[in-house]
Scaffold this active site. Sequence first.
Site, PDB file in Angstrom:
ATOM      1  N   SER A 142       0.848  -1.188   0.000  1.00 52.33           N
ATOM      2  CA  SER A 142       0.000   0.000   0.000  1.00 52.33           C
ATOM      3  C   SER A 142       0.881   1.233   0.000  1.00 52.33           C
ATOM      4  O   SER A 142       2.052   1.173   0.410  1.00 52.33           O
ATOM      5  CB  SER A 142      -0.881   0.016   1.259  1.00 52.33           C
ATOM      6  OG  SER A 142      -1.541   1.256   1.425  1.00 52.33           O
ATOM      7  N   TYR A 155      -2.101  -0.526  10.337  1.00 53.62           N
ATOM      8  CA  TYR A 155      -2.279  -0.927   8.933  1.00 53.62           C
ATOM      9  C   TYR A 155      -0.995  -0.661   8.159  1.00 53.62           C
ATOM     10  O   TYR A 155      -0.515  -1.519   7.412  1.00 53.62           O
ATOM     11  CB  TYR A 155      -3.442  -0.157   8.318  1.00 53.62           C
ATOM     12  CG  TYR A 155      -3.542  -0.303   6.813  1.00 53.62           C
ATOM     13  CD1 TYR A 155      -4.060  -1.463   6.246  1.00 53.62           C
ATOM     14  CD2 TYR A 155      -3.107   0.715   5.967  1.00 53.62           C
ATOM     15  CE1 TYR A 155      -4.140  -1.605   4.859  1.00 53.62           C
ATOM     16  CE2 TYR A 155      -3.186   0.588   4.596  1.00 53.62           C
ATOM     17  CZ  TYR A 155      -3.696  -0.575   4.043  1.00 53.62           C
ATOM     18  OH  TYR A 155      -3.771  -0.707   2.673  1.00 53.62           O
TER      19      TYR A 155
END
Length: 264
Positions: A142, A155
């Site tokens: 990501s 995350y």
Amino acid sequence: MNVLNKVIVVTGAGGGIGREIVLNLLAKGASVAAVDINQEALAETLKIAGDKGSKVSIHVVNLTEREAVEALPEQVIAHHGSVDGIINNAGIIQPFVHVNELDYEKIKLVMDINFYGTLYMVKSFIPYLLKRPVGHITNISSMGGFLPVPGQSIYGASKAAVKLLTEALHSELKDTNVKVTVVFPGGVGTNIMKNSGAERSNQPVDEKQRQKILTPKEAAEIIVTGMEKDKFSVLAGKDVYLMDKIYRVNPKKAAELIAKKLKH
């Protein structure tokens, strides 16, 4: 690796980018083992695949359960006869809160799905991929895996772990038939917030920001193309290209820009 006539395993195949990856692979002549924890979502993916659904097998698997993942390669081979590649797409985000407000149960879940789920898949499939003429591992990290995002610290940590794991795998497997790609998506219009239980209050999205958001179909095309070209890394989205450039030059400035954007 050209995906024509190859068997590719896709996690998170029940929706969003994962579903579009399945459809993209099918359109390019691949067979797909679609993996997700949600059986109804997988059934919908199979339905959308239409007449190409005969080349899809569906597998309901909780990626946090190592033994279930370890059993997956033989299940895929039993259905398709072989396995040539994996795309580790499944993932969740955390609630938009700071670390000191995030409970350990949620922290563990994010790490278990995003990092350990990817690790279990890699460890389980590498021995089989090494036996193929060509093989491929694509792991989805990501933009948050290299750029700190307040309220998504865990995350980001999980996706940073995926980043370094994948880059190290590239080096470890460089003299083998197995190629490795890491993907850094930016903003993509999916239901990850809703599916992760991390919805924020409704905030308007300005037109410039909207133009930077990829559709799941666009993201899937970028990901599969990166796999076919055996790229070391893939940046998916205008926003991630911009922030990657800024972060390489001035990490502190990039972090401050993201923090300021989220604050407003």
